[in-house]
Design an enzyme around this catalytic site. Structure first.
Site, PDB file in Angstrom:
ATOM      1  N   ALA A   8       9.093   1.771   7.759  1.00 53.56           N
ATOM      2  CA  ALA A   8       8.112   0.794   7.344  1.00 53.56           C
ATOM      3  C   ALA A   8       7.636   0.744   6.084  1.00 53.56           C
ATOM      4  CB  ALA A   8       7.342   0.509   8.380  1.00 53.56           C
ATOM      5  N   LEU A  46       0.926  -1.261  -0.001  1.00 53.98           N
ATOM      6  CA  LEU A  46       0.124   0.234   0.029  1.00 53.98           C
ATOM      7  C   LEU A  46       0.763   1.100   0.001  1.00 53.98           C
ATOM      8  CD1 LEU A  46      -2.533  -0.798   2.573  1.00 53.98           C
ATOM      9  CD2 LEU A  46      -3.071  -0.604  -0.051  1.00 53.98           C
ATOM     10  N   ALA A  47       1.842   1.322   0.878  1.00 59.07           N
ATOM     11  CA  ALA A  47       2.762   2.501   0.931  1.00 59.07           C
ATOM     12  C   ALA A  47       3.926   2.048   1.404  1.00 59.07           C
ATOM     13  CB  ALA A  47       2.040   3.556   1.772  1.00 59.07           C
ATOM     14  N   GLY A 103       7.814   4.078   3.528  1.00 56.23           N
ATOM     15  CA  GLY A 103       8.114   5.291   4.332  1.00 56.23           C
ATOM     16  C   GLY A 103       9.417   4.878   4.733  1.00 56.23           C
ATOM     17  N   GLY A 104       9.826   5.699   5.492  1.00 54.00           N
ATOM     18  CA  GLY A 104      11.329   5.690   5.854  1.00 54.00           C
ATOM     19  C   GLY A 104      11.802   4.516   6.791  1.00 54.00           C
ATOM     20  N   ASP A 159       2.914  14.519  15.141  1.00 53.73           N
ATOM     21  CA  ASP A 159       2.942  14.502  13.601  1.00 53.73           C
ATOM     22  C   ASP A 159       1.733  14.471  12.975  1.00 53.73           C
ATOM     23  OD1 ASP A 159       4.585  14.085  11.358  1.00 53.73           O
ATOM     24  OD2 ASP A 159       4.640  11.889  11.166  1.00 53.73           O
TER      25      ASP A 159
END
Length: 539
Positions: free
Chosen positions: A33, A27-28, A30-31, A159
């Protein structure tokens, strides 16, 4: 010859099983995971879609990152609220650490803002108010969370941003990603002076390493609201330092001055959330949600999840169809996060809070648009070669001209005069004339006779020169993590330094990490009457 594989097949984890979950498709990423669409399967054909967050293998072996991931699992496992993404499981399979969360069938608020802009302007103010009211409810639930003994955990998300608010296709909004949240009892603590989060959404007190509480998240929601209503970034600049200084000191315009469709009632709500004086800021996320609800009720017609769902269906028909196909097992030729540029985690893949895709959607000033293409790429790669070639050509032309032209001779008298030593004897002083009578004008000295300068006359002039104000400029300096700044051994204070005045000229500043041992030396050029912006990240 092996046939080329689809790009989706290049992910080594797709199709594998972690614990009770089979990973279907990415799905996505990142830095820290990667997030996968997965299925929890059971007897009798039981199936349940979930999202699995898997720590990158090289980070899972580092104790600090593994502990941070465990903190996130322990913290979010306690959170149960309709507007917060639920965590359902945490586990380890071999070297893989993973977190199982409810699958959020929807889009990031960043993608929603983009589609609104693409549809002909900004999002309708009422839709922004509805989405952010729901997000504020979830945020308040996190702030109010208590441990088993009933003690407040004092959670601060740190965040809150459009990328961490998910608007579901059914019209509800959920807050996600507590990976860097601050809470009492966490196993990992933030290093003194360390900044966590996206700088453009940080509160002024967070940037200045002052104590923070839930109101720092209220500020971040205020920034999200301002940007969604106005269709542009509020504080984002070309560098981290300039962005931080905008957060601390730049003027915050009323949203209605940028977008005339924004009602004055929303102006007041957003600006209260963006009060730099923490004591005057909206006190809680619940209060912010109440104010947004009051605005919605005052409109005289309801706007809830059904209306948001209708808007999502009208603007995301293509994405809904693709995601529904993935849920039914129809594999795309590329990961879902690459079906378009609107990835769930795309803001986390860019360093230094670089502009996520929201930057391209929100109306940007023309000055921020940079040309691309073959000519630009060639120039970026070759500009130094071109400069060196021009210098070499200039040097050859200079040598050629020097060889062709005859040498010029200086006049002989000038050379002789230059070689002649100056007399060392001082002529006898002229007899002084009697002082003039009162009212009589002093005789003027002949033009070609300058009066001799005695030590008595020279001293006041030198004292005046020493006391005359030196030209100066200003510096804005940000360091990550926080640092104390020294100039020739004298402390200028801790970063960020805002509008700090320094003498004009070149200076070498020493930065000493607060709470650490790292040091950096930075050379800055201060120009008279101008401001210099610098940011430093310790390596």
């Amino acid at each position: 010859m092996v046939a080329p594989q689809p790009q989706a097949a290049l992910d080594p984890l797709e199709g594998r099983t972690l614990g009770r979950y089979r990973l279907v498709q990415r799905l996505a990423q990142g830095g820290m995971a990667t997030v996968y669409l997965a299925r929890q399967e059971g007897p009798g054909g039981f199936e349940r879609p979930v999202a699995i967050k898997v720590v990158h293998a090289h980070l899972a072996r580092e104790p600090r990152f593994a502990t941070m991931f465990l903190d996130e699992a322990r913290l979010t496992g306690r959170l149960h609220h309709p507007n917060v993404c639920a965590v359902v499981d945490f586990g380890e399979d071999g070297t893989q650490l993973y977190l199982a969360m409810e699958y959020l069938h929807g889009e990031t608020f960043a993608s929603v803002i983009r589609r609104g802009a693409r549809a002909g302007g900004m999002l309708p103010p009422a839709i922004v108010a509805r989405i952010l009211a729901d997000a504020a409810r979830g945020l308040h639930a996190a702030h109010e969370l208590r441990d088993a003994e009933g003690h407040p955990l004092e959670i601060v998300h740190r965040d809150v941003s459009p990328q961490n608010l998910i608007v579901l296709y059914d019209g509800h909004t959920k807050l996600t990603d507590f990976g860097i949240a601050r809470a009492r009892g966490r196993l990992t603590d933030t290093t003194t002076g360390e900044l966590k989060g996206k700088i453009s959404f940080m509160s002024p007190e967070q940037l200045q390493s002052a104590p923070i509480d839930r109101r720092t998240d209220v500020w971040a929601l205020g920034v999200v609201a301002w940007e969604a209503l106005c269709g542009r970034r509020l504080f984002r600049a070309d560098s981290e330092g300039a962005t931080a200084l905008n957060v601390i000191a730049s003027e915050i315009a009323r949203p209605s001055s940028i977008a005339p469709d924004v009602p004055e009632a929303l102006d007041a709500i957003v600006l209260r959330a963006l009060e730099r004086d923490v004591s005057r800021r909206t006190a809680t996320a619940a209060q912010l949600a109440d104010e947004l609800e009051e605005y919605l009720y005052a409109r005289g017609r309801p706007l809830g999840a059904p209306e948001i769902a209708s808007w999502m269906e009208a603007h995301f028909e293509d994405r809904i169809r693709k995601r529904a196909g993935a849920l039914q097992g129809r594999r795309s030729t590329m990961p879902l996060d690459r079906l378009s540029s609107e990835s769930l985690e795309e803001a986390k893949t860019t360093p230094h809070d670089a502009p996520p895709v929201i930057e391209a959607t929100l109306a940007q000033d023309a000055s921020e648009v940079r040309p691309t293409g073959f000519v630009t790429t060639w120039w970026r790669r070759s500009r130094w070669r071109v400069a060196l070639a021009l210098i070499a050509i200039g040097a050859l032309m200079g040598v050629s001209i020097a060889l062709i032209l005859p040498p010029r001779e200086s006049p002989a008298p000038a050379r002789a005069l230059a070689a002649e030593p100056r007399p060392t004897s001082v002529p006898p002083p002229m007899p002084s004339a009697p002082p003039p009578a009162s009212g009589e004008a002093l005789p003027s000295a002949p033009i070609d006779e300058a009066p001799s300068e005695t030590p008595a006359r020279r001293a006041p002039r030198e004292r005046a020169r020493d006391t005359a104000p030196r030209a100066s400029g200003r510096i804005n300096l940000l360091a990550i993590p926080q640092a104390e700044v020294f100039l020739r051994g004298r402390s200028l204070g801790r970063t960020p330094l805002v509008e700090r005045e320094l003498p004009a000229g070149a200076h070498s500043l020493e930065l000493r990490e607060v709470g650490g041992t790292r040091r950096e030396r930075v050379r800055v050029e201060i120009r008279p009457g101008e401001r210099t912006d610098r940011s430093v990240r310790f390596e």
